[in-house]
Structures are given as C-alpha cells and as structure tokens.
Scaffold this motif. Structure first.
Motif, short mmCIF file in Angstrom:
data_model
loop_
_atom_site.label_atom_id
_atom_site.label_comp_id
_atom_site.label_asym_id
_atom_site.label_seq_id
_atom_site.Cartn_x
_atom_site.Cartn_y
_atom_site.Cartn_z
N ASP A 1 0.85 -1.19 0.00
CA ASP A 1 0.00 0.00 0.00
C ASP A 1 0.89 1.24 0.00
N TYR A 2 1.18 1.73 -1.20
CA TYR A 2 2.12 2.83 -1.33
C TYR A 2 1.61 4.11 -0.66
N ARG A 3 0.30 4.25 -0.54
CA ARG A 3 -0.24 5.47 0.06
C ARG A 3 0.20 5.62 1.52
N ARG A 4 0.43 4.51 2.18
CA ARG A 4 0.88 4.55 3.58
C ARG A 4 2.36 4.91 3.67
N LEU A 5 3.08 4.78 2.56
CA LEU A 5 4.53 4.97 2.59
C LEU A 5 4.97 6.37 2.17
N VAL A 6 4.04 7.15 1.64
CA VAL A 6 4.44 8.44 1.08
C VAL A 6 4.17 9.62 2.00
N HIS A 7 3.65 9.34 3.19
CA HIS A 7 3.40 10.43 4.14
C HIS A 7 4.65 10.63 5.00
N LEU A 8 5.44 11.64 4.65
CA LEU A 8 6.70 11.88 5.33
C LEU A 8 6.54 12.99 6.36
N PRO A 9 7.32 12.94 7.44
CA PRO A 9 7.33 14.07 8.36
C PRO A 9 7.89 15.30 7.65
N ALA A 10 7.40 16.45 8.05
CA ALA A 10 7.81 17.69 7.38
C ALA A 10 9.32 17.86 7.45
N GLY A 11 9.91 18.24 6.33
CA GLY A 11 11.35 18.49 6.28
C GLY A 11 11.61 19.86 5.69
N ARG A 12 12.87 20.22 5.60
CA ARG A 12 13.25 21.50 5.01
C ARG A 12 13.31 21.34 3.50
N ARG A 13 12.80 22.33 2.79
CA ARG A 13 12.72 22.27 1.34
C ARG A 13 13.72 23.23 0.71
N ILE B 1 12.44 20.30 -6.36
CA ILE B 1 12.41 20.56 -4.92
C ILE B 1 12.96 19.35 -4.19
N LEU B 2 13.97 19.57 -3.34
CA LEU B 2 14.47 18.53 -2.46
C LEU B 2 13.90 18.78 -1.08
N GLU B 3 13.28 17.75 -0.52
CA GLU B 3 12.72 17.85 0.82
C GLU B 3 13.50 16.90 1.72
N ILE B 4 14.20 17.47 2.69
CA ILE B 4 15.12 16.70 3.54
C ILE B 4 14.72 16.91 4.99
N GLY B 5 14.44 15.80 5.67
CA GLY B 5 14.05 15.87 7.07
C GLY B 5 15.13 15.30 7.97
N ALA B 6 14.73 14.47 8.91
CA ALA B 6 15.66 13.87 9.86
C ALA B 6 16.58 12.88 9.13
N PRO B 7 17.77 12.59 9.69
CA PRO B 7 18.69 11.65 9.05
C PRO B 7 18.11 10.25 8.86
N THR B 8 17.06 9.92 9.60
CA THR B 8 16.45 8.59 9.47
C THR B 8 15.21 8.60 8.58
N ALA B 9 14.85 9.76 8.04
CA ALA B 9 13.65 9.86 7.20
C ALA B 9 14.05 9.89 5.72
N PRO B 10 13.21 9.33 4.84
CA PRO B 10 13.51 9.40 3.41
C PRO B 10 13.56 10.85 2.93
N ILE B 11 14.34 11.08 1.88
CA ILE B 11 14.29 12.40 1.25
C ILE B 11 13.35 12.29 0.05
N ALA B 12 12.74 13.40 -0.30
CA ALA B 12 11.80 13.44 -1.43
C ALA B 12 12.33 14.40 -2.49
N ILE B 13 12.15 14.02 -3.75
CA ILE B 13 12.49 14.88 -4.89
C ILE B 13 11.18 15.15 -5.62
N ARG B 14 10.76 16.39 -5.61
CA ARG B 14 9.45 16.75 -6.15
C ARG B 14 9.60 17.74 -7.31
N ARG B 15 8.56 17.78 -8.14
CA ARG B 15 8.49 18.77 -9.22
C ARG B 15 7.77 20.01 -8.71
N PRO B 16 8.28 21.20 -8.98
CA PRO B 16 7.61 22.41 -8.50
C PRO B 16 6.20 22.57 -9.04
N ASP B 17 5.95 22.08 -10.27
CA ASP B 17 4.65 22.27 -10.90
C ASP B 17 3.71 21.09 -10.69
#
Length: 360
Positions: A241-253, A329-345
């Motif tokens: 269930d990928y929907r459960r895996l994509v909710h990341l804690p807020a990180g710095r963008r 957009i790079l979204e980087i949170g805690a060292p143990t959290a995944p990083i996200a690479i997003r499109r601005p649009d």
C-alpha cells in the motif's frame, strides 16, 4: 607510516570511520600532524584495523571491541575467547528470539489470509493521454525492483482510481510515484502490476500525441495505440500500500537547479557505507543538508553534522534525472527519514530515497 587514506583502502574501514574510532579512543593513530591534523598509522596498526572492521561487520558492540583490541596481542587469549563466546551467545539468542517472533507473525498472517478470497481485478478500460502516460512511466521506471525474492516489486503498479491512473514503482530503497488523467473508470478501482519488460514495451509505443486505450481484464493488461498494441500477463502478487509509505514528516525544502545539482552530486564528495545495497556492494553515498538560507550542500568527509542525510549517490542521480524538470524541490528531514524529490509544478509526481546509515 600509513596515511589515513591508505589505511582506509587496505583495512576496509572508511576514512570517516577511522576518524570516528580515533575520537572514541578505539583505534588511535600513531601520530597526528600538529599543524594539519592529518592522521598517520604504524604499519602494525593495519591488522588492528582489519580486525576492527571484521568485528563491526559481525555486530560486536564497541565496548567489547575495545577490550578485544586491547587483548588481541596479549599472551593470555582467555579474555578474547570469552568475548567471542559471549557475542556468539548474544547473536544466537537474538536469532532465536527473531525466529520466535517471525513464527508468530507468520501464523497471524496465515489467519488473515485464509478467510480472504481476493477477487481478480474487474475488467476495466481506460483512455489515457499518451504523453501523460509516457511521462509517468519515465518518472517511475528507475525505481522498479529486480530482486527475485520480492517478485511483487518487479514491475510497475497501475492503480486506476477516481479518474486518475497512479503509476508507482519501488525496490524498497527508493519509490517513485506519478499519475495521468484517465477516462472511463471513474467509479471503481482497478489495480495491476505490469512486469517491467511489458511496461518498457508499452513505453515504446507512446511516441505520439494521441490518446491510448489501457484495458485490464482479470490478470491480463493491454495497451492499444492506433494499430499497435502491447499486452501480457500481470504479476500475480499484491503490491504494498504505497499510500501509507508516502506520508513523510515535514522536512526542510530547497529549490535546486536540476542540471547543476546533478553535476555537483556526480563530481562531489562521497562516503562509503558499511551497509551493502541490493547489489551486495557498499554504495557510494552523497551526504545532503539544507542550510539555513535554503540551499542544499554536499557534506565533506569528516563533517559530523547530525542533521545531514546520507543517500545512495547512484539512486539520487537516477531520481534527479527522472524528475525531468529544470528545477526540482528537495525535501530533507531527519537523518532517518527518506528524502523526497518533487516537481515544483506537480508535487504528486515525486521520488523518495531511503537514507543510508553512515558507518559512524
């Protein structure tokens, strides 16, 4: 005397690990240059470093390793043998506990599965824009798995829901999600895993600007475009269930120039992890941090900032290329959290990379 770089190359420990063990008093260099701070090791310390690397790979606690190194050259090997035996007993006890827990979990899983009779996916026919589907496949294909032990990850998930076709791939270490608008299936839900070779064959047909037909009938999926088609069997597995895996804690963008950042990652500093990747090799790592002014920096070897996140450099380069935008957009949170690479649009098309533990 051996330089720290030579010691790292010949011992199997990274430069950052050697610095860590020096600070901890575990393996202290024979001499440190008082001006440059550069570390130098006696030739006989190589055997100690190799022993240290083996003990760490065997999971021995650092406190025991200190005693092991202290007693290794002693004429009385009793302490060393007792430390060996104690660690083996701990490992065996841990393995026994793990087997017991997995046995319980397996029984729970079997009880969940027995009353469930999962129907095959109902027949569905979707109309999708060829450019949108092509872009979605390009955005996720790099993340599809190849591990024969996990066949359910060896393809691309097509998840039609509410007029949108979600396209997802993951190999555990990374995940990519994209979407395309779909007509003809707005009221129900269809989900199939398209094997990677079939997904590639479908992508090869998506060269025009027209709309294409995607048909799902039980365990068979077909893509039709004009007088051409690609069809085959779906993978007979359940996708996580990928929907459960994509909710990341807020990180710095941070907004980055994609081409410039790719070049910085490609040519920038790397570290090596003790944790092996899916190919059995220790990956080269890029260590990332978002600074207070909103820029992303690549950590140098020896930089011990606790807010940095280490990721597989090859995977990061793949994700940046799949982003297919001049800026990302790079979204980087805690060292143990995944990083996200997003499109601005389009933040619904994104990649996630699991962090890798640094050897310190």
């Amino acid at each position: 005397m051996r330089s720290i770089g030579e010691m790292a190359r010949d011992s199997g420990l990274s430069v950052s690990a050697l610095r860590f063990y020096d600070r901890g008093g575990v393996l202290v260099p024979a001499w440190v240059d008082p001006v440059s701070g550069y570390r130098w090791y006696d030739p006989e310390q190589l055997d100690e470093a190799r022993l240290l690397a083996r003990l760490r790979r065997a999971g021995m606690p650092l406190a025991d390793i200190r005693l092991m190194l202290a007693g290794w050259s002693s004429a009385d090997t009793g302490l060393v043998r007792r430390l060996f035996q104690a660690h083996v007993r701990r490992l065996e006890a841990g393995l026994s506990d793990a087997r017991s827990e997995f046995s319980t979990l397996r029984a729970l899983l079997e009880r969940r599965e027995k009353p469930m009779s999962l129907p095959r996916t109902a027949a569905a026919r979707l109309t999708v824009s060829a450019p949108e589907l092509a872009a979605a496949l390009d955005a996720v294909r790099f993340a599809a798995g190849t591990d024969p032990e996990l066949p359910m990850l060896g393809g691309v998930l097509f998840d039609a829901d509410g007029g949108t076709l979600h396209v997802v791939a993951t190999d555990r270490y990374r995940m990519a999600v994209a979407h395309a608008d779909a007509d003809g299936h707005a009221d129900s839900h269809a989900q199939v895993i398209v094997p990677s070779p079939l997904a590639d064959a479908m992508r090869a047909l998506l060269s025009g600007e027209e709309h294409v037909q995607l048909a799902v009938d039980g365990d068979r999926v077909t893509l039709e475009t004009g007088d051409r088609q690609a069809a085959g069997q779906c993978l007979d597995h359940d996708f996580p269930d990928y929907r459960r895996l994509v909710h990341l804690p807020a990180g710095r963008r941070a907004l980055v120039d994609a081409a410039a950042f790719q070049e910085a990652v490609r040519t920038g500093p790397v570290r090596t992890s003790d944790v092996h990747g899916p190919d059995g090799k220790a990956p080269e790592l890029s260590v990332l941090k978002v600074t207070a002014d909103g820029t992303v920096t690549l950590g140098e070897d020896g930089d011990d900032d606790q807010d940095q996140v280490a990721v597989n450099r090859e995977f990061l380069l793949h994700a940046l290329a799949a982003g297919a935008r001049d800026r990302l957009i790079l979204e980087i949170g805690a060292p143990t959290a995944p990083i996200a690479i997003r499109r601005p649009d389009d933040e619904n098309t994104f990649s996630m990379l699991m962090p890798v533990r640094l050897d310190t």
